[in-house]
Motif scaffolding. Structure first.
Motif, mmCIF file in Angstrom:
data_model
loop_
_atom_site.group_PDB
_atom_site.id
_atom_site.type_symbol
_atom_site.label_atom_id
_atom_site.label_comp_id
_atom_site.label_asym_id
_atom_site.label_seq_id
_atom_site.Cartn_x
_atom_site.Cartn_y
_atom_site.Cartn_z
ATOM 1 N N LEU A 4 0.804 -1.213 0.000
ATOM 2 C CA LEU A 4 0.000 0.000 0.000
ATOM 3 C C LEU A 4 0.840 1.267 0.000
ATOM 4 O O LEU A 4 0.357 2.329 -0.334
ATOM 5 C CB LEU A 4 -0.947 -0.006 1.206
ATOM 6 N N LYS A 5 2.107 1.166 0.354
ATOM 7 C CA LYS A 5 2.984 2.331 0.376
ATOM 8 C C LYS A 5 3.203 2.826 -1.058
ATOM 9 O O LYS A 5 3.698 2.082 -1.904
ATOM 10 C CB LYS A 5 4.312 1.935 1.011
ATOM 11 N N PRO A 6 2.823 4.083 -1.365
ATOM 12 C CA PRO A 6 3.012 4.584 -2.730
ATOM 13 C C PRO A 6 4.503 4.655 -3.077
ATOM 14 O O PRO A 6 5.303 5.091 -2.259
ATOM 15 C CB PRO A 6 2.398 5.978 -2.707
ATOM 16 N N ARG A 7 4.825 4.232 -4.265
ATOM 17 C CA ARG A 7 6.210 4.305 -4.707
ATOM 18 C C ARG A 7 6.246 4.221 -6.222
ATOM 19 O O ARG A 7 5.309 3.764 -6.859
ATOM 20 C CB ARG A 7 7.047 3.187 -4.116
ATOM 21 N N VAL A 8 7.352 4.661 -6.773
ATOM 22 C CA VAL A 8 7.577 4.545 -8.205
ATOM 23 C C VAL A 8 8.531 3.376 -8.399
ATOM 24 O O VAL A 8 9.611 3.350 -7.804
ATOM 25 C CB VAL A 8 8.196 5.833 -8.781
ATOM 26 N N PRO A 9 8.137 2.385 -9.199
ATOM 27 C CA PRO A 9 9.048 1.261 -9.434
ATOM 28 C C PRO A 9 10.395 1.749 -9.973
ATOM 29 O O PRO A 9 10.454 2.689 -10.758
ATOM 30 C CB PRO A 9 8.307 0.418 -10.488
ATOM 31 N N ARG A 10 11.464 1.120 -9.543
ATOM 32 C CA ARG A 10 12.810 1.546 -9.941
ATOM 33 C C ARG A 10 12.984 1.604 -11.447
ATOM 34 O O ARG A 10 13.652 2.489 -11.971
ATOM 35 C CB ARG A 10 13.854 0.619 -9.343
ATOM 36 N N ASP A 11 12.385 0.664 -12.156
ATOM 37 C CA ASP A 11 12.566 0.636 -13.611
ATOM 38 C C ASP A 11 11.860 1.797 -14.304
ATOM 39 O O ASP A 11 12.083 2.027 -15.484
ATOM 40 C CB ASP A 11 12.100 -0.703 -14.185
ATOM 41 N N ARG A 12 11.049 2.564 -13.587
ATOM 42 C CA ARG A 12 10.358 3.699 -14.188
ATOM 43 C C ARG A 12 10.881 5.040 -13.696
ATOM 44 O O ARG A 12 10.547 6.078 -14.248
ATOM 45 C CB ARG A 12 8.866 3.596 -13.890
ATOM 46 N N GLN A 13 11.709 5.048 -12.655
ATOM 47 C CA GLN A 13 12.170 6.311 -12.070
ATOM 48 C C GLN A 13 12.954 7.162 -13.061
ATOM 49 O O GLN A 13 12.747 8.366 -13.152
ATOM 50 C CB GLN A 13 13.014 6.032 -10.821
ATOM 51 N N GLN A 14 13.850 6.537 -13.817
ATOM 52 C CA GLN A 14 14.651 7.296 -14.771
ATOM 53 C C GLN A 14 13.770 7.898 -15.859
ATOM 54 O O GLN A 14 13.947 9.050 -16.242
ATOM 55 C CB GLN A 14 15.724 6.401 -15.392
ATOM 56 N N GLY A 15 12.813 7.119 -16.340
ATOM 57 C CA GLY A 15 11.912 7.630 -17.367
ATOM 58 C C GLY A 15 11.071 8.791 -16.875
ATOM 59 O O GLY A 15 10.835 9.760 -17.607
ATOM 60 N N ILE A 16 10.622 8.730 -15.634
ATOM 61 C CA ILE A 16 9.817 9.821 -15.076
ATOM 62 C C ILE A 16 10.680 11.067 -14.888
ATOM 63 O O ILE A 16 10.247 12.181 -15.198
ATOM 64 C CB ILE A 16 9.145 9.368 -13.764
ATOM 65 N N ALA A 17 11.911 10.894 -14.427
ATOM 66 C CA ALA A 17 12.813 12.042 -14.293
ATOM 67 C C ALA A 17 13.067 12.676 -15.660
ATOM 68 O O ALA A 17 13.067 13.911 -15.797
ATOM 69 C CB ALA A 17 14.129 11.601 -13.644
ATOM 70 N N HIS A 18 13.256 11.835 -16.679
ATOM 71 C CA HIS A 18 13.451 12.320 -18.052
ATOM 72 C C HIS A 18 12.225 13.104 -18.522
ATOM 73 O O HIS A 18 12.345 14.166 -19.126
ATOM 74 C CB HIS A 18 13.726 11.116 -18.967
ATOM 75 N N TYR A 19 11.038 12.598 -18.213
ATOM 76 C CA TYR A 19 9.784 13.267 -18.566
ATOM 77 C C TYR A 19 9.689 14.638 -17.896
ATOM 78 O O TYR A 19 9.402 15.648 -18.533
ATOM 79 C CB TYR A 19 8.592 12.398 -18.157
ATOM 80 N N HIS A 20 9.948 14.676 -16.577
ATOM 81 C CA HIS A 20 9.846 15.942 -15.844
ATOM 82 C C HIS A 20 10.873 16.964 -16.324
ATOM 83 O O HIS A 20 10.637 18.171 -16.211
ATOM 84 C CB HIS A 20 9.968 15.709 -14.342
ATOM 85 N N ALA A 21 11.976 16.494 -16.865
ATOM 86 C CA ALA A 21 12.991 17.397 -17.409
ATOM 87 C C ALA A 21 12.637 17.859 -18.820
ATOM 88 O O ALA A 21 13.385 18.610 -19.432
ATOM 89 C CB ALA A 21 14.355 16.706 -17.407
ATOM 90 N N GLY A 22 11.492 17.420 -19.338
ATOM 91 C CA GLY A 22 11.067 17.828 -20.675
ATOM 92 C C GLY A 22 11.598 16.944 -21.779
ATOM 93 O O GLY A 22 11.459 17.274 -22.957
ATOM 94 N N GLY A 23 12.206 15.829 -21.438
ATOM 95 C CA GLY A 23 12.790 14.939 -22.434
ATOM 96 C C GLY A 23 11.746 14.215 -23.269
ATOM 97 O O GLY A 23 10.627 13.957 -22.808
ATOM 98 N N LEU A 24 12.095 13.916 -24.490
ATOM 99 C CA LEU A 24 11.221 13.197 -25.406
ATOM 100 C C LEU A 24 11.866 11.882 -25.804
ATOM 101 O O LEU A 24 13.080 11.731 -25.745
ATOM 102 C CB LEU A 24 10.960 14.043 -26.655
ATOM 103 N N ASP A 25 11.043 10.931 -26.255
ATOM 104 C CA ASP A 25 11.591 9.660 -26.724
ATOM 105 C C ASP A 25 11.954 9.769 -28.203
ATOM 106 O O ASP A 25 11.897 10.851 -28.796
ATOM 107 C CB ASP A 25 10.630 8.503 -26.441
ATOM 108 N N ASP A 26 12.305 8.655 -28.810
ATOM 109 C CA ASP A 26 12.723 8.661 -30.215
ATOM 110 C C ASP A 26 11.628 9.110 -31.169
ATOM 111 O O ASP A 26 11.912 9.534 -32.275
ATOM 112 C CB ASP A 26 13.228 7.269 -30.623
ATOM 113 N N ASN A 27 10.367 8.997 -30.743
ATOM 114 C CA ASN A 27 9.251 9.448 -31.579
ATOM 115 C C ASN A 27 8.870 10.894 -31.303
ATOM 116 O O ASN A 27 7.868 11.381 -31.811
ATOM 117 C CB ASN A 27 8.007 8.574 -31.338
#
Length: 138
Positions: A44-67
């Protein structure tokens, strides 16, 4: 609601995700159950899975993917609508309704879709249906 419906004599069905306990819908009286409702619950403890943390940080920094998309929250999915989780839930929901139609009891059903959170992951042709630069926002 599921337990109340089951206790009141309804044929109860549940399709889709369920985050509050393994086998939750079935334990509450649902007879037709599919999807992630049968999985082991998460802590029940809210958390961001480790495999998604880098992607979320990239998103918040305004980063885009290859598309050129903000992949974590907006993404053009591979395949077509028929390949999506939403379509899978619709097909399971249709099975649930066919079963309910053969039952004489009143029916209570739930289809819990993974999306729309986020609602921004769509397959073609919908992903390219409208040019976002031409949409006038309120």
């Amino acid at each position: 609601m599921i337990k109340r419906a089951a206790d009141s004599g309804y044929m109860v069905g549940y399709v889709g995700k369920w985050h509050i306990g393994a086998k939750g819908p079935r334990l509450r009286g649902a007879e037709f159950v599919t999807g992630k409702s049968e999985t082991v619950p998460r802590k029940l403890k809210p958390r961001v899975p480790r495999d998604r943390q880098q992607g979320i940080a990239h998103y918040h920094a305004g980063g885009l993917d290859d598309n050129g998309e903000k992949h974590q929250y907006y993404q053009t999915l591979d395949g077509t609508y028929d390949d999506t989780h939403a379509a899978e839930k619709v097909r399971d929901g249709q099975k649930m309704l066919r079963k309910a139609a053969k039952d004489e009891r009143p029916f209570f059903g739930v289809i819990s879709f993974n999306q729309p959170h986020p609602a921004y992951r769509v397959p073609e042709p919908y992903a390219s249906m409208f040019d976002p630069r031409k949409i006038e926002l309120p």
